[in-house]
Write an enzyme that holds these catalytic residues in place. Sequence first.
Site, short mmCIF file in Angstrom:
data_model
loop_
_atom_site.label_atom_id
_atom_site.label_comp_id
_atom_site.label_asym_id
_atom_site.label_seq_id
_atom_site.Cartn_x
_atom_site.Cartn_y
_atom_site.Cartn_z
N ASN A 175 0.85 -1.19 0.00
CA ASN A 175 0.00 0.00 0.00
C ASN A 175 0.89 1.24 0.00
OD1 ASN A 175 -2.56 1.59 0.55
ND2 ASN A 175 -1.28 2.20 2.30
N GLU A 176 0.91 1.94 -1.07
CA GLU A 176 1.70 3.15 -1.26
C GLU A 176 3.04 3.11 -0.49
OE1 GLU A 176 -0.09 6.64 1.51
OE2 GLU A 176 -1.39 6.23 -0.21
O1 AHR Z 1 -7.19 7.01 3.09
C1 AHR Z 1 -6.44 7.41 4.17
C2 AHR Z 1 -4.97 7.07 4.02
O2 AHR Z 1 -4.42 7.75 2.93
C3 AHR Z 1 -4.66 5.63 3.73
O3 AHR Z 1 -4.59 4.86 4.86
C4 AHR Z 1 -3.34 5.70 3.07
O4 AHR Z 1 -3.14 4.64 2.17
C5 AHR Z 1 -3.34 7.04 2.39
O5 AHR Z 1 -2.18 7.73 2.61
#
Ligand code: AHR
Length: 662
Positions: free
Chosen positions: A389-390
Amino acid sequence: MKKVNQLFVSRFLHNQIKVIVLLGLSIFVSATATSQNVKGGKKISPDLFGLFFEDINYSADGGLYAELVQNRSFEYSPTDRPEWNPFSFWEYITPGFSYGSISVETKTPVHPNNPHYVVLNIEHVGDGGGVGIKNYGFDGMVIRAGDKYNLSLFVSQLTPEPVSISVSLQNRKGKLLAENLFSTSATGWKKYTASLIAKESNDSATLVIMATTKGKLALDVVSLFPEKTFRHRQNGMRADLAQLLADMKPKFIRFPGGCLAHGDGLGNMYRWKNTIGPIEERVEQKNIWNYHQTVGLGYFEYFQFCEDIGAKPVPILPAGVSCQNSGGTWRIGGTGQKAIPMKEMPDYIQEVLDLIEWANAPATSTWGAKRVAAGHSAPFNLQYIGIGNEDKITPEFEERFKMIYTAVKAKHPEITVIGTVGPGQDGDDFTKGWKFANQLNLPVVDEHYYCAPEWFMGNLHRYDTYARNATQVYLGEYASWGNKMSNAITEAAYLISLERNGDVVKMASYAPLLAKKGFTQWTTDMIYFDNVKIFPSVNYYVQKMFSTNQGDLYFDKIISKEAKDSTLAASCLNDSKTGDIILKLVNVGKEPKTMKINLSDFKNIISGAEKTVLTGNADAENTFENSTSLVPQVSTYKVSSKFEYSVPAMSLTVLRIKTKSN
Ligand code: AHR
């Protein structure tokens, strides 16, 4: 091709379903048939619009997860929040001049994954009183007169004689709203259940567990659910919130995050195996958003919910590294990204493979058997898995991602793996992430961006230049920083651009989804709620208008507008399942504008179309006090093969046009 045994078929089943009759034996129904009324069109993703779900803003515990007891297993701790401890949100009570003592212990728990429990020593019970504990829920419990509430708790009788117990719902002044009585009947841990029928409604009730005879006992995993959860599922979801999501008809649901997936340091990663099985065996932990996860809403419940509402599950698993912001405040890193040691990676990769087995394999497999034992014998039909995730695109990330991806691809070529390209619309991680994705020839990558409306309007052509027949995009998180009508309509214009590029953009989900009033870590969000009320933002209605009107073919040149007018956007889709033609018309400007529509390429159009319009003042937004002012209006609209449509200022219109069968 799906085979249907049947002797004779006297009529076609549906206008766009091709039926081949094999005399006297069977018919074959083509599942991919296109409408006879529609020729051409560009194939676009049939899974374009879905939901992003993360336990942020009390979305799960205290939100969608219908559990009414807060800190039900006495596992809250200062790790969650410095001021919390195993007895937070509970109160020790001794009404009627009763006395005794209470302690939190860990020596002989119900299950080692759930170490803390409460011990009550009841020394004296006064008139009409007892020694017990009271839970305040998540800011009180909402109960409704006549409704049934299902209580379960583990009790271990620690003295030879049975102990009598009263379980009740009470208002804040101690008035009984529902009560049930039972006696302990075992000296070891035993699960007791009781139902409570509310005599009156209350929005801030408490749950009281009180021993009314002398003795000593231990208590743990005290759980209270309304009988009326979504679809009456046990360990289920809050019905009104879940219904609002179901109403969107999302094609997929991504879970459990967001940053929650890769976690605050290695020990805080969301490990799916810790979130299935009986709730007393699940491993609770700190929530990266500074509260606590019971994981009562765990992988089984996520998959079940997806199935219940016809959405594909999209689990996001850590890529063997934790969030780069670990140990610090959001995006100001503390300890930074941590990587699972190489010697532990084979086990971690196996954990990822086991998820696919758990979701899809039969009862004869180790993990398939666990799904079946949990009550789901059919496969969950998992098709997508997100890895990462990112994440910061570091050598540690790349090495681990590649190992996981290679293993999944080798063992499960049927699974589409989604990669990750950092937290922004561009920048270092974005560039490195895409380069890496191209090297690996990944099927899909996950882009995230939260930007101002101006950015979205300036980027309506972002995906027009992306390579076709290459790695596709899952726009997994996006929002335009606001809940005003102008934000929502800007997002609508952007969604038109995603439809136009639906051959490259495979999926998209707005984020975050839910936010509890007073418990919000991230603004802006799509749906706001408290314990009683829900208010969907105007952004929700835009999302819903797109997700309930998806198509699989995109048509150019059907709608014309003033070429230079950048405040207008429009799309024309065909849904080959229903044969419907779907027009979406957006005006982000301050004046109504005319668009010309030419439907003469389509046959057999029924003139009475369904028209849905969302419009309002640019600065207007829904609020808790007034949550119904800005909602889409539905009416019938007469269309012909060529017509003009005046698109209101600051609006989104969907025209859904049915076609007749030949
Ligand atoms: O959507 C909120 C946050 O934003 C998520 O947890 C993250 O993946 C992003 O930075």
